[in-house]
Design an enzyme around this catalytic site. Structure first.
Site, PDB file in Angstrom:
ATOM      1  N   GLU A  44       0.816  -1.210   0.050  1.00  0.00           N
ATOM      2  CA  GLU A  44       0.060   0.103  -0.011  1.00  0.00           C
ATOM      3  C   GLU A  44       0.879   1.166   0.092  1.00  0.00           C
ATOM      4  O   GLU A  44       0.689   2.049  -0.736  1.00  0.00           O
ATOM      5  CB  GLU A  44      -0.861   0.072   1.383  1.00  0.00           C
ATOM      6  CG  GLU A  44      -1.803   1.118   1.428  1.00  0.00           C
ATOM      7  CD  GLU A  44      -3.026   0.975   0.441  1.00  0.00           C
ATOM      8  OE1 GLU A  44      -3.009   0.276  -0.517  1.00  0.00           O
ATOM      9  OE2 GLU A  44      -4.172   1.781   0.662  1.00  0.00           O
ATOM     10  N   ASP A  45       2.114   1.287   0.818  1.00  0.00           N
ATOM     11  CA  ASP A  45       2.532   2.483   1.152  1.00  0.00           C
ATOM     12  C   ASP A  45       4.116   2.600   0.374  1.00  0.00           C
ATOM     13  O   ASP A  45       4.823   3.546   0.715  1.00  0.00           O
ATOM     14  CB  ASP A  45       2.843   2.544   2.385  1.00  0.00           C
ATOM     15  CG  ASP A  45       1.412   2.742   3.332  1.00  0.00           C
ATOM     16  OD1 ASP A  45       0.569   3.019   2.682  1.00  0.00           O
ATOM     17  OD2 ASP A  45       1.394   2.602   4.483  1.00  0.00           O
TER      18      ASP A  45
END
Ligand code: MN
Length: 708
Positions: A83-84
């Site tokens: 996600e990051d």
């Protein structure tokens, strides 16, 4: 080349913990995950100011405390990378294999789902959605640990976010932990949620607790010694612990049972852990002999476990020290289950053969629940509930406003429309899934957002029935079509009567009203529509009716009788003979059979000679010039009996644009197989193309149309 990240304090502590229960090569995988994760998160900081990687390391540690397998712990370290950070799933697969990558991906998918509504009922659906989306329970374990660490470090967030996250934890995550029987995580989540949602109430209760425990330390020791002595006398091996109550558990009891703080808290609480189930009951007898039990307070959760598998004996005693004594008695095994629940089944021990797949272990857990609940009346009901959580037959999708709609697995975009409202379904013009227009037959997946575009002019089509998955949609579409068919039937009956009158050189307008009324009355029809329906369904013959309505008109031999056009879309008043399967292009005849309407046969149907014995029931029919329906046809295929031959032939059929409705094998022969296919085609030309395509298939020896 980037420098290898250093193993600082928290990582070294994690490594030491892992070394207590995992083989060195498994610990090495986790440390490698740390290196990759640390590089991926290298420029990121948490709100607390710490390097970001310390968060996944802390999550991994929570899982290591549960003694989770190395795959879960490694996945926990990587859980925020997809996600990051720029790290991709293929890269994780390449470096760590499919299983770790799937776990990371599963957690990422859960993170993308936002709980958007505030309704109680939706919280339950959302919990189900989370469980449904993580078929592998380890995904949930990682997510719960992630949430637990975020709750532990919530102090650095602003008050609004703290309250929102705390509420979500109490509504969603703590109940999931509870359902999975993971008591230690559940109580910590609850208490942290309480603390952040109602800081003042939490502080007040926590202060009360610490004052009272301070005052009670001496008495607690005295009771503990008395208990220990009694257990020794009774020959029950055990360890005895005190029990700390969390502020939240006290708060909940005050709220639910409407009690004051001292009514809830003024007890001495102990837990006795012993070896076996019989020991538990012996211990119970012993404590009841030590102090007098309070009537009505004994609970046997060993014989009647709680829904999540929790087992223990609970009793409350009167003590000579003014306050009651609460006692829980259970075995070591029950204690592990009480604290870790489903996670206990993933516990890893050195030397243990790693056999269970995710589903096998989840099933183990369920089976254990069945086992412990075999005495309880509602165990099957609970099991059904738990099963559908883990092996879901349901999917959950969102409306554009964030409301959760609960559908059967296999539901389509159109089922969603009908789930919203029958009128929405009946007027569906198009559907957007995650803002992209899709065919109405598209199968929905968990977590999608679905929007229905309606048009008052849009109406259900019979072929919708071929793909909808829910009873609700099916019933609504059938209902609509039936009401339509009623109209069609009347119209069709009128066509038959007009044709019969036309053959006599007259028409409906020339039939005097009083003669019509008399005929209706004589034949017990209330209305003209009822007569027309009877004609369409073959209960009355059009020629007979025409002769009564126009007795003076004479059949005109010069006039060629006009044939009735058949388009295949007449609904239930026209059927096609299952003996000869006529398709557009075939020469056909119609036979009016009572109650069924017209059945269309091929002229050369084997039953045709029989039909001609009843000329009054035979009618001229032709194919309508424009036909949009599909027709069934039956083909006999003699094929070589090779492995995979059916799949191979099916592929040929679908290339030729035909669907298989039914297939039967009529003989068993080592070399060849005779297959009877019922297929759909548009017309004779299409059928010919299908047969040519089959003849080109190497496995096919002979193809013929079944003609009676
Ligand atoms: Mn996280």
């Amino acid at each position: 080349m980037l420098a290898t990240p250093k193993f600082t304090g928290p990582v070294l502590e994690l490594r030491d913990l892992l070394n207590t229960y995992l083989e060195p090569e498994k610990v090495a995988v986790i440390l490698r995950a740390f290196e990759v994760g640390a590089v991926a998160h290298k420029d990121q900081k948490r709100k607390t100011g710490e390097p970001y990687i310390l968060h996944p390391v802390a999550v991994a540690r929570i899982l290591a405390n549960l003694r989770m397998d190395h795959l879960s712990v490694a996945a926990a370290i990587l859980h925020d990378t997809l996600e990051d950070t720029p790290l991709t799933k293929p890269e994780i697969i390449e470096q760590f294999g499919d299983e770790i990558a799937e776990l990371v991906d599963g957690v990422t998918k859960l993170d993308k789902m936002r709980f958007r509504t505030r309704h109680e009922a939706d919280a339950e659906s959302f919990r189900k959605l989370m469980l449904a989306m993580s078929r592998d329970l380890r995904v949930i374990f990682i997510k719960l640990s992630d949430r637990l660490h975020n709750m532990r470090t919530l102090g650095s967030m602003n008050p609004d976010s703290r309250r929102r996250i705390a509420r979500e934890t109490l509504d969603i995550y703590a109940p999931i932990a509870d359902r999975l029987g993971m008591n230690s995580i559940k109580s910590e989540l609850e208490d942290l949620g309480f603390e952040n949602l109602f800081p003042w109430r939490h502080r007040t209760i926590a202060e009360h607790i610490s004052t009272t425990t301070g005052n009670r330390r001496e008495v607690i020791e005295t009771i503990k010694k008395a208990l220990k002595k009694k257990m020794n006398e009774a020959g029950v091996p055990c360890r005895i612990g005190g029990r700390e109550k969390t502020p939240y558990s006290i708060y909940r009891k005050m709220l639910v049972k409407d009690l004051s703080f001292s009514e809830v808290n003024d007890v001495y609480a102990f837990r006795i852990i012993t070896h076996s189930e019989p020991h538990c009951y012996m211990a119970l007898g012993a404590v009841h002999a030590l102090y007098q039990p309070r009537p009505g307070r004994f609970k046997d959760y060993i014989a009647l476990p709680k829904a999540n598998g929790y087992q223990s004996l609970h009793t409350v005693l009167n003590s000579p020290y003014g306050l009651p004594v609460e006692i829980q008695i259970r075995t070591e095994e029950m204690d592990v289950m009480a604290e870790k629940g489903a996670a206990a089944h993933w516990q890893y021990k050195i030397g243990e053969k790693y056999t269970g797949t995710a589903e096998v272990r989840a099933r183990d857990w369920l089976m254990q629940l069945v086992d412990v609940q075999r005495h309880t009346g509602d165990s099957m009901e609970f099991l059904d509930g738990a099963k559908s959580d883990l092996f879901p037959n349901e999917i959950f999708v969102f409306t554009p406003k964030g409301k959760i709609i609960d559908l059967r697995a296999n539901s389509t975009a159109l089922d969603f429309a009908y789930a919203i409202h029958t009128d929405v379904g009946n007027h569906t013009q198009s559907v957007l899934v995650d803002k992209v227009e899709v065919p109405l037959s598209t199968r929905l997946e968990n977590g999608q957002t679905v929007e229905v575009i309606t048009d008052p002019a849009a109406t259900p089509s019979p072929d919708w029935l071929s793909f909808v998955g829910t009873a609700r949609a099916r019933t609504a579409i059938r209902h609509y079509i039936r009401s339509l068919e009623q109209e069609d039937t009347v119209r069709f009956g009128m066509r038959m009567l007009e044709k019969a009158l036309d053959a006599r050189g007259t028409n409906m307008d020339e039939v005097p009203q009083d003669r019509l009324d008399a005929f209706l009355q004589d034949n017990q029809f209330n209305r003209l529509e009822d007569l027309l329906k009877s004609l369409a369904l073959g209960s009355l013959l059009a020629n007979m009716v025409a002769s009564k309505l126009a007795p003076d008109a004479r059949p005109d031999d010069q006039r060629e009788e006009e044939a009735l056009a058949i388009a295949g879309s007449e609904g239930n008043v026209v059927e096609f003979g299952a003996c000869c399967f006529p398709v557009p292009g075939d020469s056909i005849m119609g036979y009016v059979s009572a109650g069924k309407g017209i059945v269309v046969h091929r002229i050369n149907c084997r039953n045709a000679r029989e039909f001609r014995k009843h000329p009054d029931r035979c009618i001229n029919v032709v194919w309508a010039p424009i036909i949009k329906s599909l027709f069934q046809v039956s083909l006999r295929v003699l094929a070589r009996n090779n492995p995979g031959v059916l799949a191979n032939i099916s592929a040929s059929l679908s290339e030729a644009g035909s669907n298989i409705e039914k297939v039967e094998q009529t003989d068993t022969n080592p070399e060849t197989a005779t297959l009877m296919f019922t297929l759909t085609v548009r017309d004779r030309d299409h059928m010919a193309r299908v047969m040519r395509r089959l003849r080109r298939n190497r496995n096919v020896i002979r193809v013929s149309r079944v003609s009676a």
